[in-house]
Each structure stands twice: as structure tokens, then as C-alpha cells.
Design a protein around this motif. Structure first.
Motif, PDB file in Angstrom:
ATOM      1  N   LYS A  26      60.044  15.618   5.022  1.00  0.00           N
ATOM      2  CA  LYS A  26      59.396  15.853   6.317  1.00  0.00           C
ATOM      3  C   LYS A  26      58.067  15.111   6.401  1.00  0.00           C
ATOM      4  N   THR A  27      57.314  15.146   5.314  1.00  0.00           N
ATOM      5  CA  THR A  27      56.031  14.460   5.302  1.00  0.00           C
ATOM      6  C   THR A  27      56.218  12.955   5.479  1.00  0.00           C
ATOM      7  N   ALA A  28      57.222  12.411   4.805  1.00  0.00           N
ATOM      8  CA  ALA A  28      57.501  10.979   4.914  1.00  0.00           C
ATOM      9  C   ALA A  28      57.858  10.611   6.346  1.00  0.00           C
ATOM     10  N   ASN A  29      58.603  11.497   7.002  1.00  0.00           N
ATOM     11  CA  ASN A  29      58.996  11.241   8.385  1.00  0.00           C
ATOM     12  C   ASN A  29      57.782  11.243   9.313  1.00  0.00           C
ATOM     13  N   ILE A  39      57.226   6.076  -0.329  1.00  0.00           N
ATOM     14  CA  ILE A  39      57.112   7.513  -0.628  1.00  0.00           C
ATOM     15  C   ILE A  39      56.625   7.709  -2.053  1.00  0.00           C
ATOM     16  N   GLU A  40      57.191   6.954  -3.004  1.00  0.00           N
ATOM     17  CA  GLU A  40      56.800   7.098  -4.400  1.00  0.00           C
ATOM     18  C   GLU A  40      55.341   6.702  -4.610  1.00  0.00           C
ATOM     19  N   GLU A  41      54.886   5.693  -3.890  1.00  0.00           N
ATOM     20  CA  GLU A  41      53.484   5.284  -4.002  1.00  0.00           C
ATOM     21  C   GLU A  41      52.555   6.388  -3.511  1.00  0.00           C
ATOM     22  N   LYS A  42      52.979   7.050  -2.412  1.00  0.00           N
ATOM     23  CA  LYS A  42      52.182   8.151  -1.872  1.00  0.00           C
ATOM     24  C   LYS A  42      52.142   9.314  -2.858  1.00  0.00           C
TER      25      LYS A  42
END
Length: 287
Positions: A26-29, A39-42
Motif C-alpha cells: 500500500k505504501t509503495a502504491n 521499494i527495496e531501496e526505500k
């Protein structure tokens, strides 16, 4: 599309936890992260991998590992980004029943503390919708697909409640609003109309029972709720509430509110046939 191995690796880094996976998705969206690499970097910038490996548990609301879960969730969502008003709404929702509730219900019992800026009820509904919808997009709430109803995931509720234990004033707007609704001296609603609020009050009672102490407002709310339960002959439930909070009554609460509470204790025990206990509470109230 992302490579299956990359997805598998990311899921593994999240400890294969379904809630963690759902919340990160959800956060990625919301943040418009298009690839697994982004996403992995975040996640890497939050150093979540070390947190996930700690094998935490939330079997008990006071388990210190809950702090690790909450820290992890705060890192995922950057709760500070949602703003003070959103946080205040979350602090109230955490006390409500764990079921889908309609937008109108939230508007009736939650407090913005900024009502003066609204000209009509439609504007209030619109503002509440914007807040709830934003919280659902960021993963704090779940929104049903076919209606304007929302609920909080029980795990999120648990960790948020733990965080608010020492910040109980965050829940006061909700307690104040419910007290206004169910207090027979402050509201013109009939007994039958007030009955629908019993599950909401019970949920709030369960949440605030975890507070180490409480102020005058909470005891006033307890008094109003006990009277409501007595009217529907729910004396056992009223007695449980009285027993739960009797030892937490502190000196900073007004004498009148304390006397009313003791009088309610006496009436509840009298209704249950515990005459000796009733007399003791009535005597304590007089003294």
C-alpha cells in the motif's frame, strides 16, 4: 513485470509477514514506487531488515516487543507525515469496535476539534471522508470495496493503543462526544436511540481500562454509561465496569463526580441483590 526471484527476496526480507507485505504494498502504491528495486531501496533506507529478524510477538498488549512492531510500522508509514489532525483521528478510531463503520458514524462520534470552520453538515462529511480515505490509502485503515465504510486492522490497533497508553488525552475528544450522546441530561435522544451506542462505549471502555489513571471526563463518561446499562438491566456488565475502575479513582477527580460513581456502584450492586456491598458504597458516597 518484476522478476519472481526479486519479489521472493523482498517478501523474505519482510519476514514473510502477511500484514507487513500488505502495508508495504500500500505504501509503495501511495508513493508511486514502480519497481521492486525502488521499494527495496526505500526499505533499505529505513533499515527494516534488522527489525524484521528480531522475531517479535504481540501476544500481550504490554509485551515490550510491541514497541518493536510499532517502530517498524512507524518506519513503514512515516506516521509523522500524516499530520497532527490525522493522528488525532487515529487516536480516536483505535478505541472503536474492530468492524467496518460507515463514514456517517465516524462523523457522529469523532472530533475534528476544528468544527467552527465548517458551514454545514455536508462539509463535515466531506472533510471526514478526505481524512479517512487518506488514512486508508496509507494503510492505517482498511476501506471496503462497495461502500464508504472503514475499519482498523487489529494488529495496527494493538500497536497504536500501546503507543497511546501514556498519551490518553488523545482519546478525550471521542470520550467527550460519546458522553454528550449518552448522557440523559445532555442529549434528548430516547433510551432506544441511545442503545445503539452501547457497543461503541464498551469498546472505548476496553481501551481506556488500560490507562494507569484517568481524569474527571473519563469518570463522567463511565457514570453516563453505567446509567445507560442499568436502564437496559445490564447490571452484570455495569458491575464489571465499576469493579474495573473503582481502584483507579484518583484525588484529582471532582467530589461530585466521585459521589455519583459511588452512588452508581451502590445501585448496581443493589439491583444484583448484593445489599451489603450496596450499603457500603452508599455510605462511602455520603462520607
Amino acid at each position: 513485470s518484476a522478476d519472481a526471484d526479486e519479489i521472493s527476496s523482498m517478501v523474505n526480507s519482510l519476514g514473510d509477514l502477511p500484514l507487513a507485505i500488505e502495508l508495504v504494498a500500500k505504501t509503495a502504491n501511495v508513493r508511486n514506487l514502480k519497481s521492486v528495486k525502488e521499494i527495496e531501496e526505500k526499505l533499505s533506507s529505513f533499515n527494516l531488515s534488522s527489525r524484521i529478524k528480531s522475531n517479535f510477538s504481540i501476544s500481550h498488549s504490554r509485551n515490550k516487543n510491541v514497541e518493536e512492531v510499532f517502530g517498524y510500522l512507524r518506519q513503514c508509514f512515516e506516521v509523522s507525515d500524516i499530520g497532527e489532525r490525522h493522528l488525532k483521528i487515529l487516536a480516536q478510531i483505535v478505541c472503536l469496535p474492530e468492524k467496518f463503520l460507515h463514514l456517517v458514524t465516524f462523523t457522529e462520534i469523532l472530533s475534528f476539534e476544528l468544527e467552527d470552520k465548517f458551514d454545514n453538515h455536508h462539509e463535515v462529511l466531506e472533510e471526514m471522508f478526505l481524512i479517512l480515505d487518506d488514512l486508508s490509502k496509507k494503510g492505517w485503515l482498511t476501506k471496503s470495496k462497495n461502500s464508504e465504510t472503514y475499519k482498523m486492522h487489529p494488529i495496527i490497533k494493538e500497536v497504536l493503543l500501546f503507543d497511546f497508553l501514556d498519551n490518553q488525552e488523545m482519546t478525550f475528544p471521542l470520550v467527550s462526544n460519546l458522553n454528550m450522546i449518552i448522557d440523559f441530561q445532555k442529549s434528548k435522544e430516547s433510551y432506544i436511540d441511545k442503545k445503539k451506542w452501547i457497543p461503541y462505549c464498551s469498546s472505548v471502555i476496553e481501551a481506556i481500562s488500560k490507562f494507569k489513571n484517568f481524569d474527571n471526563l473519563i469518570l463522567e463518561f463511565l457514570n453516563s454509561f453505567i446509567v445507560l446499562l442499568e436502564h437496559f438491566s445490564a447490571n452484570k456488565e455495569a458491575q464489571q465496569i465499576c469493579n474495573l475502575f473503582h481502584e483507579k479513582v484518583s484525588a484529582n477527580i471532582s467530589i461530585n463526580t466521585q459521589v455519583r460513581f459511588l452512588d452508581n456502584l451502590g445501585t448496581v450492586n443493589r439491583n444484583l441483590g448484593a445489599i451489603d456491598k450496596a450499603i457500603n458504597y452508599y455510605s462511602e458516597a455520603i462520607n
